[in-house]
Design a protein around this motif. Structure first.
Motif, PDB file in Angstrom:
ATOM      1  N   LEU A 212      -3.815   3.137  13.880  1.00  0.00           N
ATOM      2  CA  LEU A 212      -3.666   2.183  12.687  1.00  0.00           C
ATOM      3  C   LEU A 212      -2.287   2.445  12.430  1.00  0.00           C
ATOM      4  O   LEU A 212      -2.067   1.193  11.721  1.00  0.00           O
ATOM      5  N   GLY A 213      -1.443   2.994  12.425  1.00  0.00           N
ATOM      6  CA  GLY A 213       0.001   3.078  11.731  1.00  0.00           C
ATOM      7  C   GLY A 213      -0.070   3.644  10.531  1.00  0.00           C
ATOM      8  O   GLY A 213      -0.916   4.607   9.932  1.00  0.00           O
ATOM      9  N   TRP A 214       0.992   3.281   9.785  1.00  0.00           N
ATOM     10  CA  TRP A 214       1.085   3.788   8.281  1.00  0.00           C
ATOM     11  C   TRP A 214      -0.223   3.154   7.367  1.00  0.00           C
ATOM     12  O   TRP A 214      -0.785   2.041   7.477  1.00  0.00           O
ATOM     13  N   VAL A 215      -0.686   4.216   6.782  1.00  0.00           N
ATOM     14  CA  VAL A 215      -2.079   3.847   5.884  1.00  0.00           C
ATOM     15  C   VAL A 215      -1.640   4.336   4.528  1.00  0.00           C
ATOM     16  O   VAL A 215      -1.083   5.436   4.176  1.00  0.00           O
ATOM     17  N   GLY A 216      -1.818   3.420   3.338  1.00  0.00           N
ATOM     18  CA  GLY A 216      -1.652   4.217   1.913  1.00  0.00           C
ATOM     19  C   GLY A 216      -2.762   4.676   1.298  1.00  0.00           C
ATOM     20  O   GLY A 216      -3.915   4.292   1.498  1.00  0.00           O
ATOM     21  N   PHE A 217      -2.249   5.639   0.452  1.00  0.00           N
ATOM     22  CA  PHE A 217      -3.318   6.477  -0.356  1.00  0.00           C
ATOM     23  C   PHE A 217      -2.430   6.650  -1.759  1.00  0.00           C
ATOM     24  O   PHE A 217      -1.401   7.060  -1.795  1.00  0.00           O
ATOM     25  N   ASP A 218      -3.472   6.280  -2.769  1.00  0.00           N
ATOM     26  CA  ASP A 218      -2.991   6.595  -3.954  1.00  0.00           C
ATOM     27  C   ASP A 218      -3.930   7.668  -4.499  1.00  0.00           C
ATOM     28  O   ASP A 218      -4.874   7.647  -5.354  1.00  0.00           O
ATOM     29  N   PRO A 219      -3.222   8.880  -4.649  1.00  0.00           N
ATOM     30  CA  PRO A 219      -3.963  10.245  -5.286  1.00  0.00           C
ATOM     31  C   PRO A 219      -4.271  10.171  -6.721  1.00  0.00           C
ATOM     32  O   PRO A 219      -5.179  10.530  -7.236  1.00  0.00           O
ATOM     33  N   ALA A 220      -3.490   9.538  -7.430  1.00  0.00           N
ATOM     34  CA  ALA A 220      -3.444   9.398  -8.774  1.00  0.00           C
ATOM     35  C   ALA A 220      -4.699   8.508  -9.265  1.00  0.00           C
ATOM     36  O   ALA A 220      -5.343   9.004 -10.344  1.00  0.00           O
ATOM     37  N   ASN A 221      -5.129   7.736  -8.487  1.00  0.00           N
ATOM     38  CA  ASN A 221      -6.465   6.901  -8.708  1.00  0.00           C
ATOM     39  C   ASN A 221      -7.473   7.167  -7.769  1.00  0.00           C
ATOM     40  O   ASN A 221      -8.547   6.620  -8.067  1.00  0.00           O
ATOM     41  N   GLY A 222      -7.153   7.879  -6.821  1.00  0.00           N
ATOM     42  CA  GLY A 222      -8.432   8.423  -5.770  1.00  0.00           C
ATOM     43  C   GLY A 222      -8.791   7.201  -4.821  1.00  0.00           C
ATOM     44  O   GLY A 222      -9.897   7.173  -4.460  1.00  0.00           O
ATOM     45  N   VAL A 223      -7.843   5.943  -4.436  1.00  0.00           N
ATOM     46  CA  VAL A 223      -8.228   5.091  -3.689  1.00  0.00           C
ATOM     47  C   VAL A 223      -7.151   4.852  -2.623  1.00  0.00           C
ATOM     48  O   VAL A 223      -5.884   5.292  -2.983  1.00  0.00           O
ATOM     49  N   CYS A 224      -7.445   3.858  -1.875  1.00  0.00           N
ATOM     50  CA  CYS A 224      -6.419   3.223  -0.770  1.00  0.00           C
ATOM     51  C   CYS A 224      -6.081   2.098  -1.776  1.00  0.00           C
ATOM     52  O   CYS A 224      -6.629   1.340  -2.396  1.00  0.00           O
ATOM     53  N   PRO A 225      -4.551   1.606  -1.575  1.00  0.00           N
ATOM     54  CA  PRO A 225      -3.987   0.458  -2.308  1.00  0.00           C
ATOM     55  C   PRO A 225      -4.803  -0.763  -1.704  1.00  0.00           C
ATOM     56  O   PRO A 225      -5.056  -1.087  -0.539  1.00  0.00           O
ATOM     57  N   THR A 226      -4.743  -1.702  -2.765  1.00  0.00           N
ATOM     58  CA  THR A 226      -5.624  -2.922  -2.394  1.00  0.00           C
ATOM     59  C   THR A 226      -4.606  -4.269  -2.768  1.00  0.00           C
ATOM     60  O   THR A 226      -3.427  -3.886  -2.772  1.00  0.00           O
ATOM     61  N   GLU A 227      -5.392  -5.301  -2.922  1.00  0.00           N
ATOM     62  CA  GLU A 227      -4.332  -6.467  -3.281  1.00  0.00           C
ATOM     63  C   GLU A 227      -3.944  -6.392  -4.508  1.00  0.00           C
ATOM     64  O   GLU A 227      -2.871  -7.187  -5.226  1.00  0.00           O
ATOM     65  N   ARG A 228      -4.071  -5.338  -5.336  1.00  0.00           N
ATOM     66  CA  ARG A 228      -3.610  -5.150  -6.929  1.00  0.00           C
ATOM     67  C   ARG A 228      -2.233  -4.346  -6.680  1.00  0.00           C
ATOM     68  O   ARG A 228      -1.861  -4.135  -7.841  1.00  0.00           O
ATOM     69  N   TYR A 229      -1.877  -4.124  -5.667  1.00  0.00           N
ATOM     70  CA  TYR A 229      -0.608  -3.215  -5.333  1.00  0.00           C
ATOM     71  C   TYR A 229       0.439  -4.055  -4.656  1.00  0.00           C
ATOM     72  O   TYR A 229       0.452  -4.826  -3.822  1.00  0.00           O
ATOM     73  N   VAL A 230       1.665  -3.838  -5.232  1.00  0.00           N
ATOM     74  CA  VAL A 230       2.897  -4.410  -4.968  1.00  0.00           C
ATOM     75  C   VAL A 230       3.848  -3.393  -4.117  1.00  0.00           C
ATOM     76  O   VAL A 230       4.352  -2.445  -5.118  1.00  0.00           O
ATOM     77  N   ARG A 231       4.101  -3.199  -3.121  1.00  0.00           N
ATOM     78  CA  ARG A 231       5.116  -2.247  -2.394  1.00  0.00           C
ATOM     79  C   ARG A 231       6.502  -2.772  -2.768  1.00  0.00           C
ATOM     80  O   ARG A 231       6.903  -3.887  -2.387  1.00  0.00           O
ATOM     81  N   VAL A 232       7.302  -1.925  -3.231  1.00  0.00           N
ATOM     82  CA  VAL A 232       8.636  -2.033  -3.362  1.00  0.00           C
ATOM     83  C   VAL A 232       9.618  -1.310  -2.515  1.00  0.00           C
ATOM     84  O   VAL A 232      10.520  -2.139  -1.761  1.00  0.00           O
ATOM     85  N   ALA A 233       9.473   0.119  -2.313  1.00  0.00           N
ATOM     86  CA  ALA A 233      10.235   0.561  -1.531  1.00  0.00           C
ATOM     87  C   ALA A 233       9.593   2.054  -1.128  1.00  0.00           C
ATOM     88  O   ALA A 233       8.809   2.651  -1.628  1.00  0.00           O
ATOM     89  N   THR A 234      10.234   2.589   0.056  1.00  0.00           N
ATOM     90  CA  THR A 234       9.813   3.706   0.517  1.00  0.00           C
ATOM     91  C   THR A 234      10.792   4.906   0.954  1.00  0.00           C
ATOM     92  O   THR A 234      11.835   4.420   0.972  1.00  0.00           O
ATOM     93  N   GLY A 235      10.374   6.318   1.017  1.00  0.00           N
ATOM     94  CA  GLY A 235      11.405   7.308   1.363  1.00  0.00           C
ATOM     95  C   GLY A 235      10.629   8.477   1.747  1.00  0.00           C
ATOM     96  O   GLY A 235       9.457   8.505   1.418  1.00  0.00           O
ATOM     97  N   LEU A 236      11.612   9.330   1.872  1.00  0.00           N
ATOM     98  CA  LEU A 236      11.028  10.893   2.168  1.00  0.00           C
ATOM     99  C   LEU A 236      10.451  11.376   0.819  1.00  0.00           C
ATOM    100  O   LEU A 236       9.381  12.145   0.834  1.00  0.00           O
ATOM    101  N   ASP A 237      10.851  11.079  -0.317  1.00  0.00           N
ATOM    102  CA  ASP A 237      10.275  11.262  -1.709  1.00  0.00           C
ATOM    103  C   ASP A 237      10.724  10.703  -2.770  1.00  0.00           C
ATOM    104  O   ASP A 237      11.604   9.597  -2.283  1.00  0.00           O
ATOM    105  N   TYR A 238      10.452  10.960  -3.794  1.00  0.00           N
ATOM    106  CA  TYR A 238      10.910  10.073  -5.023  1.00  0.00           C
ATOM    107  C   TYR A 238      12.403   9.598  -4.890  1.00  0.00           C
ATOM    108  O   TYR A 238      12.837   8.448  -5.125  1.00  0.00           O
ATOM    109  N   LEU A 239      13.275  10.670  -4.749  1.00  0.00           N
ATOM    110  CA  LEU A 239      14.649  10.444  -4.857  1.00  0.00           C
ATOM    111  C   LEU A 239      15.015   9.135  -3.761  1.00  0.00           C
ATOM    112  O   LEU A 239      16.168   8.295  -4.102  1.00  0.00           O
ATOM    113  N   GLY A 240      14.515   9.045  -2.743  1.00  0.00           N
ATOM    114  CA  GLY A 240      14.692   7.979  -1.794  1.00  0.00           C
ATOM    115  C   GLY A 240      14.055   6.490  -1.980  1.00  0.00           C
ATOM    116  O   GLY A 240      14.624   5.679  -1.424  1.00  0.00           O
TER     117      GLY A 240
END
Length: 274
Positions: A212-240
């Motif tokens: 599948l490749g990369w798959v998003g998971f939002d534990p804060a809301n208990g769901v996978c991202p939908t069309e309501r999400y806008v991706r901006v940046a990625t990193g190893l953790d928050y600092l990145g």
């Protein structure tokens, strides 16, 4: 969906800072899952903005002030058209091997509690284990503002049992890596159903699933991202992937204020026409 974002970050100083430098990861990129129709970055002071790209493929603006500054506002605004990909991230922007995201960081370092927590899911198939992990974190770490800081580690948050979306993402990443699954941090925006005005940007995580490749998971809301999400940046953790990081020379008593509005642009247009 057509999502409209207006995000302003203001820094105020008791004494004017002689020099400010900031790294901004606040500009989304177009992909198969989202199309950036318009986007701009503005400041309210005389400053230089230099655009580049970091090793993770994020759009980065480096801001430099050139005169004493008592306050600084950085505003980003624009419109993004999103589609629901069931959490699967289109592979059109990947620049690094997934194995890079097995690397530990200080914020996602694993301890015995993380190891024990993650061991409950290791026997399940790859995709299922990440869904189960997401649900478990959602049930084990209550969402509560003000109990953690950006320096809290995944292990500390899991032991505390409380935190914000950043903390949920770090726990997910630490547990996924414990299971041998590459995982990374994502910063972005969420179009909420209850309010347009928000206190901060959103954060979630992505795990690598073979086939599948990369798959998003939002534990804060208990769901996978939908069309309501806008991706901006990625990193190893928050600092990145933090929206703003920087430093100032001189000044003192720095204060931070954030204004963020995330709107359904189509709904707003319908209301205006009614």
């Amino acid at each position: 969906m057509r999502i409209q974002i207006d995000h302003a970050t203001t820094y105020a100083y008791d004494r004017a800072a002689r020099f400010i430098i900031q790294t901004l990861r606040m500009t989304p990129r177009s992909s198969e899952g989202q199309q950036v129709r318009r986007w701009q970055v503005e400041t309210d002071v005389d400053a230089r903005l230099r655009r580049s790209e970091d090793s993770f493929g994020n759009v980065v603006h480096t801001l430099y002030t050139e005169q004493p500054t008592a306050s600084l506002t950085v505003r980003v605004s624009g419109e993004v058209i999103t589609s629901d990909t069931a959490g699967v991230v289109p592979p059109d922007q990947e620049t690094l091997s997934p194995l890079v995201f097995l690397r530990d960081t200080a914020l996602t370092k694993r301890d015995r509690l993380i190891s024990v927590f993650a061991s409950e899911f290791s026997a399940h198939p790859p995709l299922e284990r990440l869904h189960r992990l997401t649900a478990a974190i959602h049930g084990s770490v209550a969402f509560e503002v003000g109990v953690t800081t950006p320096t809290h580690t995944a292990a500390e948050v899991l032991a505390l049992g409380r935190g914000v979306c950043q903390d949920h993402a770090h726990v997910f990443i630490a547990c996924a890596r414990q299971m041998g699954v590459p995982a990374r941090y994502v910063s972005g925006h969420l179009l909420r159903r209850d309010t347009e005005d928000q206190d901060a940007a959103h954060a979630w995580a992505e795990g690598w699933v073979e086939g599948l490749g990369w798959v998003g998971f939002d534990p804060a809301n208990g769901v996978c991202p939908t069309e309501r999400y806008v991706r901006v940046a990625t990193g190893l953790d928050y600092l990145g992937a933090a929206p703003v990081r920087g430093a100032s020379y001189g000044g003192g008593g720095e204060r931070l204020a954030v204004r963020l509005t995330v709107r359904d642009a189509d709904m707003q247009q319908s209301q205006q026409q009614a």
